[in-house]
Design an enzyme around this catalytic site. Structure first.
Site, short mmCIF file in Angstrom:
data_model
loop_
_atom_site.label_atom_id
_atom_site.label_comp_id
_atom_site.label_asym_id
_atom_site.label_seq_id
_atom_site.Cartn_x
_atom_site.Cartn_y
_atom_site.Cartn_z
N LEU A 193 41.80 28.27 14.61
CA LEU A 193 43.08 28.48 15.15
C LEU A 193 44.02 29.04 14.08
O LEU A 193 45.00 29.52 14.24
CB LEU A 193 43.49 26.80 15.44
N TYR A 242 37.43 10.91 12.75
CA TYR A 242 38.42 12.09 13.23
C TYR A 242 39.60 11.32 14.08
O TYR A 242 40.96 11.72 13.86
CB TYR A 242 37.56 12.98 14.04
N THR A 300 36.31 27.11 18.57
CA THR A 300 36.44 27.50 16.83
C THR A 300 34.94 26.75 16.70
O THR A 300 34.27 26.34 17.39
CB THR A 300 37.55 26.90 16.42
N SER A 319 39.97 30.62 9.26
CA SER A 319 39.17 30.57 10.50
C SER A 319 40.09 29.79 11.70
O SER A 319 41.05 29.39 11.53
CB SER A 319 37.59 30.10 10.21
N SER A 322 45.73 16.47 17.63
CA SER A 322 44.61 16.47 18.49
C SER A 322 45.22 15.72 19.81
O SER A 322 45.76 14.70 19.79
CB SER A 322 43.21 16.27 17.88
#
Ligand SMILES: NC(=O)C1=CN([C@@H]2O[C@H](COP(=O)(O)OP(=O)(O)OC[C@H]3O[C@@H](n4cnc5c(N)ncnc54)[C@H](OP(=O)(O)O)[C@@H]3O)[C@@H](O)[C@H]2O)C=CC1
Ligand SMILES: CCCCCCCCCCCCCCCC(=O)OCC(=O)COP(=O)(O)O
Length: 338
Positions: free
Chosen positions: A76, A220, A255, A74, A207
């Protein structure tokens, strides 16, 4: 991977050397005859010429290269699969869900009919990155497919929403397993074969949150900061084997990342945040990933002006950055701590 740019590295070097020689003779003339302006203008011209030549150089081709993409079912990862497949790569698509991976394989195979480029039917390997034992077995399976890997794209990941006070330690560990230890284990399992061949390329999708930490994203942001540090170390350690390491740090991408995010109690967040919904098109980001692979870039931030300024601010004026983050935390305070 073969180098097939419009201009090779050698051509670029020869053109720049002749330009430098011109500057040197012009510099001698100026010193003898006086007047620095022409020298400054010539130097600026060479700088611009160099940048233009670097742009024109396409870099390495991925035609026929064995490219492994994690999280290819799914978002990217799926778009990277499309872009690398169309560029002629031999793909190994990884994910936890066999049916979803097969669907991607089917879509790519159908798309092959419309392209002039020679393409290859993708393979898939199913495993959970958070399960260390499964990762080493998956690496063996991957290596058996073509005997080697040219490019590993560590893309799979999960996000998190929650405040630290209400977050179970097991959630902090789980996010770290998927986002950090999983890619590290896969990289370390595939690396010896790359070192033996003195060839390969390791890529990781980190990120902007691998460079700056924003409130209510502790698990994260921590996993992405660890990712940045590990792959920066790796780059320095394997450069002399001819293995480049690319860290890509995108801002928001459109996304299902926020929908799939885990919360402090381990449940799924399930909301498509506005920041995600209005993020960059994943196709655009996938093309930037292909470009970074071709050019063997070391560190790429793919974000708009605000996150980019925030990255610099964190280093150049940390006190202001921390103030802005505290104010943001107060405004966004999550219900359980109200
Ligand atoms: N979207 C965004 O705003 C941004 C995303 N990124 C990064 O981009 C990467 C891709 O995310 P994105 O496409 O946005 O999100 P998605 O949720 O769409 O995709 C995540 C992918 O990771 C896979 N995955 C999740 N957990 C595991 C696991 N334990 N083992 C194996 N595979 C797993 C999923 O596959 P499956 O569930 O089928 O196993 C899925 O294919 C992530 O690393 C993310 O951090 C970076 C910056 C911004
Ligand atoms: C003097 C001028 C100061 C201007 C600086 C302003 C600082 C503003 C802060 C901006 C923060 C940007 C955060 C970007 C976060 C991001 O892009 O994350 C990408 C992701 O990985 C998304 O994951 P998530 O799960 O959080 O949706």
């Amino acid at each position: 991977m073969r180098r097939s740019g419009i201009l090779s590295r050698d051509h670029t070097a020869v053109l720049c050397l002749s330009a430098i020689q011109q500057i040197r003779s012009s510099a001698i003339e100026r010193v003898m005859g006086g007047g620095m302006l022409p020298l400054v203008l010539t130097s600026l011209g060479v700088l611009l010429l160099y940048r233009l030549l670097v742009r024109l150089r396409n870099g390495a081709s991925v035609q026929g290269a064995v490219v492994v993409i994690t999280g290819a079912s799914s978002g990217l990862g799926k778009e990277c699969a499309r872009v690398f497949h169309a560029a002629g790569a031999r793909l190994v698509l990884c994910g936890r869900d066999a049916a979803r991976l097969q669907q991607v394989v089917k879509e790519l195979t159908a798309a092959s009919a419309d392209t002039q480029q020679q393409t290859f039917p993708p393979s898939s390997v199913v495993f959970d990155l958070a399960d260390a034992g499964k990762v080493s077995r998956a690496a063996e399976e991957i290596l058996k497919l073509y005997g080697h890997v040219d490019v590993l794209i560590n893309n799979a990941g999960i996000s998190y929403r929650g405040n630290i006070l209400d977050t179970h330690i097991s959630v902090q560990r789980d996010v770290m397993e998927t986002n950090y230890f999983g890619p590290v284990a896969l990289t370390q399992a595939l690396l010896p074969a790359m070192v033996e061949r003195r060839s390969g390329h390791i890529v990781v999708i980190s990120s902007v949150q691998g460079k700056i930490a924003i409130p209510y994203r502790s698990a994260y942001a921590a996993s992405k900061h660890a990712t940045q540090a590990y792959f920066d170390c790796l780059r320095a350690e394997v450069e002399h084997f001819g293995i480049p390491v690319t860290v890509i740090s995108p801002g928001y991408i459109r996304t299902n990342l926020s929908v799939n995010a885990v919360t402090g109690d381990g449940s799924t967040y399930g909301v498509l945040d506005k920041t995600t919904a209005t993020g960059w098109d994943p196709i655009h980001v996938a093309h930037a990933v292909l470009k970074a692979v071709r050019q063997r870039s070391k560190d790429v931030v793919l974000a708009g002006p605000l996150p980019t300024v925030a990255v610099y601010l964190r280093t150049l004026w940390p006190a202001l950055f921390f103030k802005l983050m505290s104010s943001r935390a107060r405004k966004e305070r999550k219900p359980k701590t109200e």
